[in-house]
Design a protein around this motif. Structure first.
Motif, PDB file in Angstrom:
ATOM      1  N   GLY A  75       0.840  -1.202  -0.125  1.00 20.35           N
ATOM      2  CA  GLY A  75      -0.002   0.043  -0.088  1.00 20.35           C
ATOM      3  C   GLY A  75       0.971   1.243   0.100  1.00 20.35           C
ATOM      4  N   GLY A  76       1.939   1.422   0.873  1.00 21.81           N
ATOM      5  CA  GLY A  76       2.616   2.256   0.829  1.00 21.81           C
ATOM      6  C   GLY A  76       3.725   2.734  -0.491  1.00 21.81           C
ATOM      7  N   LEU A  77       3.962   1.503  -1.086  1.00 17.71           N
ATOM      8  CA  LEU A  77       4.528   1.709  -2.316  1.00 17.71           C
ATOM      9  C   LEU A  77       3.538   2.289  -3.484  1.00 17.71           C
ATOM     10  CD1 LEU A  77       7.093   0.902  -4.010  1.00 17.71           C
ATOM     11  CD2 LEU A  77       6.075  -0.988  -4.680  1.00 17.71           C
ATOM     12  N   LEU A  78       2.300   1.641  -3.498  1.00 16.64           N
ATOM     13  CA  LEU A  78       1.319   2.286  -4.404  1.00 16.64           C
ATOM     14  C   LEU A  78       1.049   3.955  -4.169  1.00 16.64           C
ATOM     15  CD1 LEU A  78      -1.108  -0.802  -4.698  1.00 16.64           C
ATOM     16  CD2 LEU A  78       0.647   0.080  -6.370  1.00 16.64           C
ATOM     17  N   ILE A  79       0.882   4.111  -3.006  1.00 18.75           N
ATOM     18  CA  ILE A  79       0.746   5.698  -2.575  1.00 18.75           C
ATOM     19  C   ILE A  79       1.666   6.441  -2.735  1.00 18.75           C
ATOM     20  CG2 ILE A  79       0.401   6.995  -0.647  1.00 18.75           C
ATOM     21  CD1 ILE A  79      -1.391   5.060   0.729  1.00 18.75           C
ATOM     22  N   GLY A  80       3.172   5.915  -2.431  1.00 21.01           N
ATOM     23  CA  GLY A  80       4.338   6.737  -2.768  1.00 21.01           C
ATOM     24  C   GLY A  80       4.461   6.814  -4.374  1.00 21.01           C
ATOM     25  N   ILE A  81       4.017   5.982  -5.129  1.00 20.93           N
ATOM     26  CA  ILE A  81       4.006   5.976  -6.642  1.00 20.93           C
ATOM     27  C   ILE A  81       2.950   7.212  -7.111  1.00 20.93           C
ATOM     28  CG2 ILE A  81       3.579   4.730  -8.848  1.00 20.93           C
ATOM     29  CD1 ILE A  81       4.891   2.147  -7.443  1.00 20.93           C
ATOM     30  N   GLY A  82       1.923   7.006  -6.612  1.00 23.39           N
ATOM     31  CA  GLY A  82       0.850   8.034  -6.916  1.00 23.39           C
ATOM     32  C   GLY A  82       1.219   9.465  -6.591  1.00 23.39           C
ATOM     33  N   VAL A  83       1.528   9.627  -5.583  1.00 25.46           N
ATOM     34  CA  VAL A  83       1.748  10.927  -4.965  1.00 25.46           C
ATOM     35  C   VAL A  83       3.177  11.417  -5.874  1.00 25.46           C
ATOM     36  CG1 VAL A  83       2.887  12.220  -2.878  1.00 25.46           C
ATOM     37  CG2 VAL A  83       0.894  10.629  -2.678  1.00 25.46           C
ATOM     38  N   SER A  84       4.139  10.810  -6.095  1.00 31.26           N
ATOM     39  CA  SER A  84       5.039  11.107  -6.661  1.00 31.26           C
ATOM     40  C   SER A  84       4.970  11.622  -8.058  1.00 31.26           C
ATOM     41  CB  SER A  84       6.545  10.205  -6.464  1.00 31.26           C
ATOM     42  OG  SER A  84       6.182   9.078  -6.984  1.00 31.26           O
ATOM     43  N   THR A  85       4.115  10.659  -8.833  1.00 38.38           N
ATOM     44  CA  THR A  85       3.738  10.877 -10.156  1.00 38.38           C
ATOM     45  C   THR A  85       3.070  12.249 -10.271  1.00 38.38           C
ATOM     46  OG1 THR A  85       3.740   8.512 -10.490  1.00 38.38           O
ATOM     47  CG2 THR A  85       2.655   9.835 -12.063  1.00 38.38           C
ATOM     48  N   TYR A  86       2.079  12.487  -9.422  1.00 39.88           N
ATOM     49  CA  TYR A  86       1.370  13.852  -9.199  1.00 39.88           C
ATOM     50  C   TYR A  86       2.176  14.735  -9.189  1.00 39.88           C
ATOM     51  CZ  TYR A  86      -1.886  17.163  -7.717  1.00 39.88           C
ATOM     52  OH  TYR A  86      -2.424  18.426  -7.532  1.00 39.88           O
ATOM     53  N   GLY A  87       2.941  14.828  -8.218  1.00 33.67           N
ATOM     54  CA  GLY A  87       3.893  15.877  -8.106  1.00 33.67           C
ATOM     55  C   GLY A  87       4.870  16.131  -9.182  1.00 33.67           C
ATOM     56  N   ALA A  88       5.298  15.066  -9.963  1.00 39.90           N
ATOM     57  CA  ALA A  88       6.258  15.132 -11.061  1.00 39.90           C
ATOM     58  C   ALA A  88       5.437  15.839 -12.247  1.00 39.90           C
ATOM     59  CB  ALA A  88       6.588  13.888 -11.275  1.00 39.90           C
ATOM     60  N   ILE A  89       4.095  15.224 -12.559  1.00 37.88           N
ATOM     61  CA  ILE A  89       3.431  16.014 -13.755  1.00 37.88           C
ATOM     62  C   ILE A  89       2.895  17.425 -13.140  1.00 37.88           C
ATOM     63  CG2 ILE A  89       0.867  15.765 -14.712  1.00 37.88           C
ATOM     64  CD1 ILE A  89       1.317  12.698 -14.341  1.00 37.88           C
ATOM     65  N   ARG A  90       2.619  17.809 -11.962  1.00 38.68           N
ATOM     66  CA  ARG A  90       2.511  19.218 -11.578  1.00 38.68           C
ATOM     67  C   ARG A  90       3.759  19.842 -12.006  1.00 38.68           C
ATOM     68  NH1 ARG A  90       1.956  21.423  -6.013  1.00 38.68           N
ATOM     69  NH2 ARG A  90       0.577  23.378  -6.509  1.00 38.68           N
ATOM     70  N   LYS A  91       4.752  19.572 -11.405  1.00 40.18           N
ATOM     71  CA  LYS A  91       6.059  20.217 -11.552  1.00 40.18           C
ATOM     72  C   LYS A  91       6.312  20.508 -12.886  1.00 40.18           C
ATOM     73  CE  LYS A  91       9.587  22.533 -10.041  1.00 40.18           C
ATOM     74  NZ  LYS A  91       9.292  23.771  -9.464  1.00 40.18           N
ATOM     75  N   ALA A  92       6.385  19.359 -13.988  1.00 40.05           N
ATOM     76  CA  ALA A  92       6.493  19.553 -15.384  1.00 40.05           C
ATOM     77  C   ALA A  92       5.550  20.504 -15.872  1.00 40.05           C
ATOM     78  CB  ALA A  92       6.373  18.117 -15.976  1.00 40.05           C
ATOM     79  N   GLY A  93       4.206  20.650 -15.538  1.00 35.17           N
ATOM     80  CA  GLY A  93       3.325  21.494 -15.977  1.00 35.17           C
ATOM     81  C   GLY A  93       3.854  22.924 -15.624  1.00 35.17           C
ATOM     82  N   GLN A  94       4.364  23.154 -14.558  1.00 37.44           N
ATOM     83  CA  GLN A  94       4.945  24.679 -14.180  1.00 37.44           C
ATOM     84  C   GLN A  94       6.027  24.899 -14.844  1.00 37.44           C
ATOM     85  OE1 GLN A  94       5.553  23.773  -9.845  1.00 37.44           O
ATOM     86  NE2 GLN A  94       3.204  24.412  -9.380  1.00 37.44           N
ATOM     87  N   MET A  95       6.874  24.133 -15.119  1.00 31.92           N
ATOM     88  CA  MET A  95       8.286  24.259 -15.989  1.00 31.92           C
ATOM     89  C   MET A  95       7.740  24.679 -17.168  1.00 31.92           C
ATOM     90  SD  MET A  95      11.055  21.796 -14.224  1.00 31.92           S
ATOM     91  CE  MET A  95      10.438  20.376 -14.884  1.00 31.92           C
ATOM     92  N   SER A  96       6.908  23.867 -17.938  1.00 33.28           N
ATOM     93  CA  SER A  96       6.677  24.134 -19.165  1.00 33.28           C
ATOM     94  C   SER A  96       5.948  25.423 -19.621  1.00 33.28           C
ATOM     95  CB  SER A  96       6.078  23.214 -20.085  1.00 33.28           C
ATOM     96  OG  SER A  96       4.659  22.974 -19.480  1.00 33.28           O
TER      97      SER A  96
END
Length: 116
Positions: A75-96
């Motif tokens: 469960g922690g692995l799945l939550i970590g993957i989800g949260v980090s993917t969301y953060g990376a997509i959000r940061k990539a959108g801000q950078m672009s």
């Protein structure tokens, strides 16, 4: 101009030339440059890996206290993957969004397929 103003004007011209040279060098490290882009890519990867390992760590901790192995880690692995993917997509959108738009190549020329 008087003689006392001549050294000042020469100094101002040299200062202006130095400033232009500095701005040219600094333009090489603009957000669109290779070094800055690599830095941003490494930040995104660090966020992804950190989120994954953080979620895994919290899942392991939960397993130690609740004695639910291996479900806490999964469960922690799945939550970590989800949260980090969301953060990376959000940061990539801000950078672009922060990148200035550069004109690219124009539209492709129209080709007439009819043989005349």
């Amino acid at each position: 101009m008087s003689q006392s103003d001549e050294p000042r004007s020469e100094a101002l011209k040299r200062l202006d030339a130095d400033l232009k040279a500095f701005e040219k060098r600094r333009a090489g490290t603009a957000p669109g440059s290779g070094a800055a882009a690599a830095s941003q890519a490494y930040r995104l990867m660090a966020g992804l890996i950190g989120g994954l390992l953080g979620g895994l760590g919290f899942g392991w901790l939960f397993d130690q206290f609740a004695h639910t192995a291996p479900w806490g880690m999964i469960g922690g692995l799945l939550i970590g993957i989800g949260v980090s993917t969301y953060g990376a997509i959000r940061k990539a959108g801000q950078m672009s969004a922060a990148q200035p738009e550069e004109p690219g190549p124009g539209p492709a020329p129209q080709v007439d397929d009819e043989d005349e």
